[in-house]
Design an enzyme around this catalytic site. Structure first.
Site, short mmCIF file in Angstrom:
data_model
loop_
_atom_site.label_atom_id
_atom_site.label_comp_id
_atom_site.label_asym_id
_atom_site.label_seq_id
_atom_site.Cartn_x
_atom_site.Cartn_y
_atom_site.Cartn_z
CG HIS A 1 41.50 30.57 48.95
ND1 HIS A 1 40.65 30.26 47.92
CD2 HIS A 1 41.00 29.97 50.05
CE1 HIS A 1 39.66 29.52 48.39
NE2 HIS A 1 39.84 29.33 49.68
NE ARG B 1 46.30 42.49 43.06
CZ ARG B 1 45.28 41.65 43.23
NH1 ARG B 1 44.07 42.12 43.46
NH2 ARG B 1 45.48 40.34 43.19
CD GLU C 1 29.34 33.37 43.32
OE1 GLU C 1 29.60 34.45 42.79
OE2 GLU C 1 30.18 32.46 43.46
CE LYS D 1 35.59 39.33 45.78
NZ LYS D 1 36.11 40.63 46.21
#
Ligand SMILES: Nc1ncc2cc(-c3cccc4ccccc34)c(N3CC[C@@H](N)C3)nc2n1
Ligand SMILES: [Ca+2]
Length: 448
Positions: free
Chosen positions: A235, A291, A200, A116
């Site tokens: 999630h 993907r 963040e 990330k």
């Protein structure tokens, strides 16, 4: 075009890839575990080989065994589907070394987007907006605390090797900071073997908007519009729609342009998805998935594209015969993930034998399923029964159509989340398009 392709996956996505191969006249090789020996995908393929026992580590994640079958059957390429080895850069490079085409981006691109921190840095350099936060990995807690002060609380600490929401922690004040960092680092270490974390600015009530990308090996890159994936639970995406009720023509152009720019900057190839967080009229790069995703079906419905066939054509070296203007956006599509889970038992998986099975049909309904009557859903893998997708000219008609399709769907023998989907699709907040990522908990929709 290839003569023969090995599908290194199972269930609905294996059948999806095999359907694309069949339409292109490509022979297919299935690989299956003990638990899947009666599965539809193993029957659908032209050839099928046992990989080993049910646990994924001994079957669908067994790189050597899969490459061995590819070699023995003379498969020129491998389609990895999603999950399992689909974003495993080690596997992608093993394929390249073995002279087998990995149907996806180059291994180095998979590796880069798998971090990330690397992805954020790369996208920021390419001029794609990223969430305000740290440029590099956090090393010193005190230094990190300073950065968090600059960003301004609340902040969110994330594992760089994380995905799907694992290894994230919101921090509201300085006092919580040190403990939070330590706990995420240990979660990251145990879950991903990599304790690297970054910070963040925490965006309140963000929407999850993702752009489908297609890029050939010659630099031609287009986006195929967006998908709204904000209805998630722990999630796990549950209901997706294309396009998003909140994205205007102008915003679509801005975000699509950013997505294409970002993909070109890393030399992206094949199908991919750029995920954005959207909050208060601004969008920010979240992560890139290298993907084909579960919810690619709704993009196919509003564009008429066959993304799985495009993957095969691109991997076989064909040029993308589209420019951005050629990508249409027509009508509205919604997808519900039909899972063998019990909404009244905290969505616990409900494996078992399917005794009665009749999927929905009729105008504008698409069912991508890997199960059949008499099939036993295994506890070893995810509990997906199918993806139920609908298309209609407008959002409200798509909602009514999904309502009808859910009414028609019959599964007896295992519990399913169909009652949950019925409740969401009829909920006034959903009808209004008020889909924040807190939709589920804000509206306590769980009850039947
Ligand atoms: N800076 C910042 N601010 C708010 C966020 C909120 C979430 C989030 C948290 C919980 C559910 C979500 C559903 C859809 C989209 C995002 C979320 C989030 N992630 C990242 C992984 C993804 N599955 C959830 N990252 C965020 N990052
Ligand atoms: Ca991801």
């Amino acid at each position: 075009m290839f003569n023969k392709v090995l599908i290194a996956n199972r269930g609905e996505i294996a059948i999806r890839a095999m359907r694309a191969c069949r339409e292109l006249g490509v022979k297919t090789v299935a690989v299956y575990s003990e638990a899947d020996k009666n599965a539809l995908f193993a029957k659908y393929a032209d050839e099928a080989y046992l990989l080993g026992p049910a646990p994924s580590s001994q079957s669908y994640l067994n790189m050597e065994k899969i490459l061995d079958v590819a070699e023995k059957t003379g498969s020129e390429a491998i389609h990895p589907g999603y999950g399992f080895l689909s974003e495993n850069h080690v596997f992608a490079s093993k394929c390249e070394k073995a002279g087998v085409v990995f149907i996806g981006p180059p291994a180095n691109v998979i590796k880069k987007m798998g971090s990330k921190i690397e992805a954020r840095k790369t996208m920021s350099k390419a001029g794609v907006p990223v969430v305000p936060g740290t440029e590099n990995a956090i090393s010193e807690v005190d230094e990190a605390a300073e950065i968090a002060e600059d960003i301004g609380y609340p902040v969110i600490i994330k594992a760089s090797a994380g995905g799907g929401g694992i290894g994230m922690k919101i921090v509201h004040s300085r006092e919580e900071f040190a403990n939070a960092i330590a706990s995420i680092q240990s979660v990251a270490k145990s879950a991903f073997g990599d304790p690297t974390v970054f910070i963040e600015k925490y965006l309140d009530e963000p929407r999850h908007i993702e752009f489908q990308l297609l890029a050939d090996r010659y630099g031609n890159t287009v986006h195929c519009n967006e998908r709204e994936c904000s209805i998630q639970r722990r999630h796990q995406k549950l209901i997706e729609e294309a396009p998003s009720p909140i994205i205007t023509e102008e915003m679509r152009e801005l975000m699509g342009e950013a997505a294409v720019k970002g993909a070109k900057s890393i030399g992206y190839e094949n199908a991919g998805t750029m995920e954005f967080l959207y909050s208060k009229g601004e969008f920010y790069f979240l992560e890139m998935n290298t993907r084909l995703q579960v919810e690619h079906s709704i993009t196919e419905l509003i564009t008429g594209l066959d993304l799985a066939k495009k993957q095969l054509c691109i991997a076989a070296g064909e040029e993308l015969a589209y420019s951005q203007e050629d990508i249409p956006l027509w009508g509205w599509a919604i997808e519900c993930r039909i899972n063998a889970e019990d909404p009244l038992n905290d969505f616990a998986p409900s494996p078992g034998k399917i005794r009665r099975y009749r999927s929905s049909g009729g105008p504008g309904v698409r069912v991508d399923s890997g199960v059949h009557m008499g099939y036993t859903i295994s506890p070893y893998y995810d509990s997906m029964i199918s993806k139920l997708s609908v298309w209609a000219p407008t959002r409200i008609e798509a909602i009514h159509r999904m309502d009808r399709a859910l009414y028609e769907y019959v599964v007896v023998g295992v519990a399913t989340n169909i009652p949950f989907h019925k409740a969401v699709i009829r909920h006034e907040q959903f009808l209004k398009g008020n889909l924040t990522t807190h939709f589920i908990e804000d509206n306590s929709i769980i009850k039947d």
